[in-house]
Design a protein around this motif. Structure first.
Motif, mmCIF file in Angstrom:
data_model
loop_
_atom_site.group_PDB
_atom_site.id
_atom_site.type_symbol
_atom_site.label_atom_id
_atom_site.label_comp_id
_atom_site.label_asym_id
_atom_site.label_seq_id
_atom_site.Cartn_x
_atom_site.Cartn_y
_atom_site.Cartn_z
ATOM 1 N N GLU A 172 0.839 -1.204 0.000
ATOM 2 C CA GLU A 172 0.000 0.000 0.000
ATOM 3 C C GLU A 172 0.872 1.252 0.000
ATOM 4 N N GLN A 173 0.473 2.255 -0.772
ATOM 5 C CA GLN A 173 1.245 3.485 -0.861
ATOM 6 C C GLN A 173 1.076 4.327 0.407
ATOM 7 N N VAL A 174 2.193 4.873 0.879
ATOM 8 C CA VAL A 174 2.197 5.754 2.041
ATOM 9 C C VAL A 174 3.142 6.919 1.773
ATOM 10 N N LEU A 175 2.984 7.972 2.568
ATOM 11 C CA LEU A 175 3.810 9.171 2.431
ATOM 12 C C LEU A 175 4.382 9.547 3.791
ATOM 13 N N ALA A 176 5.613 10.027 3.799
ATOM 14 C CA ALA A 176 6.230 10.539 5.019
ATOM 15 C C ALA A 176 6.405 12.045 4.870
ATOM 16 N N ILE A 177 6.074 12.777 5.931
ATOM 17 C CA ILE A 177 6.221 14.234 5.915
ATOM 18 C C ILE A 177 7.060 14.634 7.124
ATOM 19 N N GLY A 178 8.038 15.480 6.907
ATOM 20 C CA GLY A 178 8.880 15.920 8.008
ATOM 21 C C GLY A 178 9.867 16.980 7.573
ATOM 22 N N SER A 179 10.817 17.255 8.460
ATOM 23 C CA SER A 179 11.799 18.316 8.231
ATOM 24 C C SER A 179 13.207 17.750 8.269
ATOM 25 N N PRO A 180 13.648 17.091 7.190
ATOM 26 C CA PRO A 180 15.003 16.527 7.188
ATOM 27 C C PRO A 180 16.051 17.607 7.401
ATOM 28 N N LEU A 181 17.001 17.289 8.269
ATOM 29 C CA LEU A 181 18.104 18.195 8.641
ATOM 30 C C LEU A 181 17.614 19.452 9.339
ATOM 31 N N GLY A 182 16.306 19.518 9.635
ATOM 32 C CA GLY A 182 15.761 20.677 10.336
ATOM 33 C C GLY A 182 15.556 21.884 9.464
ATOM 34 N N ASP A 183 15.968 21.835 8.213
ATOM 35 C CA ASP A 183 15.917 23.008 7.336
ATOM 36 C C ASP A 183 14.843 22.914 6.257
ATOM 37 N N PHE A 184 14.544 21.710 5.809
ATOM 38 C CA PHE A 184 13.638 21.538 4.670
ATOM 39 C C PHE A 184 12.246 21.160 5.173
ATOM 40 N N ASN A 186 8.454 20.400 5.915
ATOM 41 C CA ASN A 186 7.363 19.729 5.202
ATOM 42 C C ASN A 186 7.809 19.054 3.898
ATOM 43 N N THR A 187 8.948 18.393 3.978
ATOM 44 C CA THR A 187 9.389 17.583 2.850
ATOM 45 C C THR A 187 8.533 16.317 2.776
ATOM 46 N N VAL A 188 8.065 15.999 1.584
ATOM 47 C CA VAL A 188 7.222 14.827 1.376
ATOM 48 C C VAL A 188 8.026 13.767 0.622
ATOM 49 N N THR A 189 8.024 12.550 1.142
ATOM 50 C CA THR A 189 8.621 11.426 0.424
ATOM 51 C C THR A 189 7.574 10.321 0.302
ATOM 52 N N ALA A 190 7.654 9.570 -0.773
ATOM 53 C CA ALA A 190 6.642 8.549 -1.052
ATOM 54 C C ALA A 190 7.258 7.166 -1.053
ATOM 55 N N GLY A 191 6.462 6.185 -0.698
ATOM 56 C CA GLY A 191 6.904 4.804 -0.722
ATOM 57 C C GLY A 191 5.726 3.879 -0.530
ATOM 58 N N VAL A 192 6.019 2.675 -0.109
ATOM 59 C CA VAL A 192 4.972 1.698 0.160
ATOM 60 C C VAL A 192 5.189 1.095 1.538
ATOM 61 N N VAL A 193 4.168 0.441 2.025
ATOM 62 C CA VAL A 193 4.323 -0.362 3.228
ATOM 63 C C VAL A 193 5.095 -1.613 2.824
ATOM 64 N N SER A 194 6.328 -1.729 3.296
ATOM 65 C CA SER A 194 7.167 -2.867 2.937
ATOM 66 C C SER A 194 6.783 -4.118 3.723
ATOM 67 N N LEU A 222 3.643 9.286 9.180
ATOM 68 C CA LEU A 222 3.516 8.426 8.014
ATOM 69 C C LEU A 222 2.021 8.366 7.734
ATOM 70 N N ILE A 223 1.593 8.732 6.519
ATOM 71 C CA ILE A 223 0.166 8.855 6.243
ATOM 72 C C ILE A 223 -0.252 7.934 5.100
ATOM 73 N N ASN A 224 -1.528 7.552 5.109
ATOM 74 C CA ASN A 224 -2.080 6.791 3.995
ATOM 75 C C ASN A 224 -2.662 7.763 2.968
ATOM 76 N N LEU A 225 -3.183 7.245 1.880
ATOM 77 C CA LEU A 225 -3.680 8.120 0.816
ATOM 78 C C LEU A 225 -5.045 8.706 1.126
ATOM 79 N N ARG A 226 -5.599 8.391 2.301
ATOM 80 C CA ARG A 226 -6.820 9.055 2.757
ATOM 81 C C ARG A 226 -6.506 10.263 3.615
ATOM 82 N N GLY A 227 -5.201 10.540 3.769
ATOM 83 C CA GLY A 227 -4.802 11.692 4.561
ATOM 84 C C GLY A 227 -4.904 11.453 6.054
ATOM 85 N N GLU A 228 -4.666 10.208 6.478
ATOM 86 C CA GLU A 228 -4.735 9.849 7.894
ATOM 87 C C GLU A 228 -3.348 9.438 8.385
#
Length: 379
Positions: A172-184, A186-194, A222-228
């Motif tokens: 299932e597709q999931v997205l991670a949202i965060g601040s890598p290195l504290g500077d960037f 709301n960076t969004v990265t995409a992947g799947v539930v492995s 880590l969010i699903n495609l329903r925004g949860e």
């Protein structure tokens, strides 16, 4: 008279030959002409037949049928729902300054993050999605599941919805949202539930994902495609954790699932701490490899076993009072089986100290049920 007869015969023969030649040539010409007209008729027929087919795509393009949202559109919509609730967390401690991520989970300004993001912090602040900064207060931490709750005052940009991690499926597709290195922010990265229910070190029940998680992403959702929010990103496995010379390690991120962090957060908000039920055993979760290595009769469950030299059943604990012993295999709690998706810790965390539970165990090949009254873990 004789010559004339000869001439007449020659003339007759030539006439016959000419007639044959004319017949052959004429037939060929006639056949060619007939073939030509036949081809023209066929081409004309094909053109007429093809016209409606060629017109079909035009009709489809003008169709008013509803269009199904693409995966990309679903991702964009999910991010738009959650991103305003994602924050960057700034911590100050004796060791220096640090940063991580978090997500607003209530109208009261409670923010969920990792314990290791705020551990030993002397002061905390958050940077909201719009760049504004707020001071934050620590509400409580849980080192066992690497979860912490902090709080901010004032108006909130958004509150994220919590989803059901138990409904996730590998792939299932999931997205991670965060601040890598504290500077960037709301960076969004995409992947799947492995995979689900992974164990890393002392942590159990984790969601494994290949969505990129970098330093500073810790505590982000880590969010699903329903925004949860279905997980809180907690760690990533890197090469330095393995022997020298190992192949590059990529796409091994882990998140604490909502099935765990929801109850932890509720206790932290209510009491400032988490009270854990305590069974009092050392164990390893069984899978096919463990079963083969130790020649076990089952492919799943929890084997009471100590690999550190200490007692498998701690004296004076709930397990000792119930008569559990090394080598017992716990296969279920209150009828709920331990399997590849359900760990012993997950089931125990659904109870409180003092609760009475029924363990289904295998001992020397025989199945039996044991009543246990849970104690309280000292944290």
């Amino acid at each position: 008279m004789e010559r004339t007869d000869h001439v007449g015969r020659y003339v007759a023969i030539v006439a016959v030959i000419l007639a044959i030649i004319i017949s052959i040539v004429g037939g060929a010409i006639a056949g060619g002409i007939a073939g030509y007209y036949a081809v023209q008729r066929n081409l004309s027929s094909q053109t007429v037949t093809a016209s409606p087919i060629n017109a079909a795509p035009v009709a489809m393009q003008n169709s008013t049928a509803p269009v199904t949202s693409s995966s990309s559109e679903a991702m964009v919509n999910a991010v738009q729902q959650v991103a305003p609730a994602v924050v960057t967390i700034l911590s100050t401690s004796r060791q220096g300054n640090g940063s991580g991520s978090g997500v607003i989970i209530s109208e009261q300004g409670y923010i969920l993050t990792n314990n290791h993001v705020v551990e030993n912090a002397r002061s905390l602040a958050v940077v909201l999605n719009d760049g504004t900064r707020r001071e934050a207060n620590l509400i409580g931490t849980d080192a066992m599941n690497d979860i912490a709750v902090i709080q901010i005052d004032g108006d909130l940009p958004a509150v994220a919805q919590i989803g059901d991690a138990a409904a996730l499926q590998p792939g299932e597709q999931v997205l991670a949202i965060g601040s890598p290195l504290g500077d960037f922010r709301n960076t969004v990265t995409a992947g799947v539930v492995s995979a689900l229910n992974r164990s890393v070190g002392s942590m159990e029940g984790l969601i494994q994902t290949d969505a990129a998680i970098n330093s500073g992403n810790s505590g982000g959702p880590l969010i699903n495609l329903r925004g949860e929010v279905v997980g809180i990103n907690t760690l990533v496995v890197r090469n330095e954790q393995f022997a020298f010379g190992a192949a590059p390690v990529e796409g091994l991120g882990f998140a604490v699932p909502s099935s765990i962090f929801r109850g932890v957060a509720d206790q932290l908000i209510a009491n400032g701490k988490v009270t854990y039920p305590f069974l009092g055993v050392s164990y390893i979760m069984i899978d096919g490899s463990v079963a083969a290595e130790l020649d076990l009769p089952v492919q799943s469950g929890a084997l009471i076993y100590s690999s550190q030299g200490g007692p498998a059943v701690q004296p004076g604990t709930a397990a000792a009072r119930a008569g559990l012993r090394a080598g017992d295999i716990i296969t279920a709690i209150d009828g709920v089986a331990l399997d590849g998706n359900t760990s012993l810790r997950q089931l125990l965390l659904q109870h409180q100290p003092g609760d009475s539970i029924t363990l289904t165990i295998l001992r020397d090949g025989d199945q039996r049920e044991v009543q246990v009254t849970l104690g309280e873990r000292e944290v």
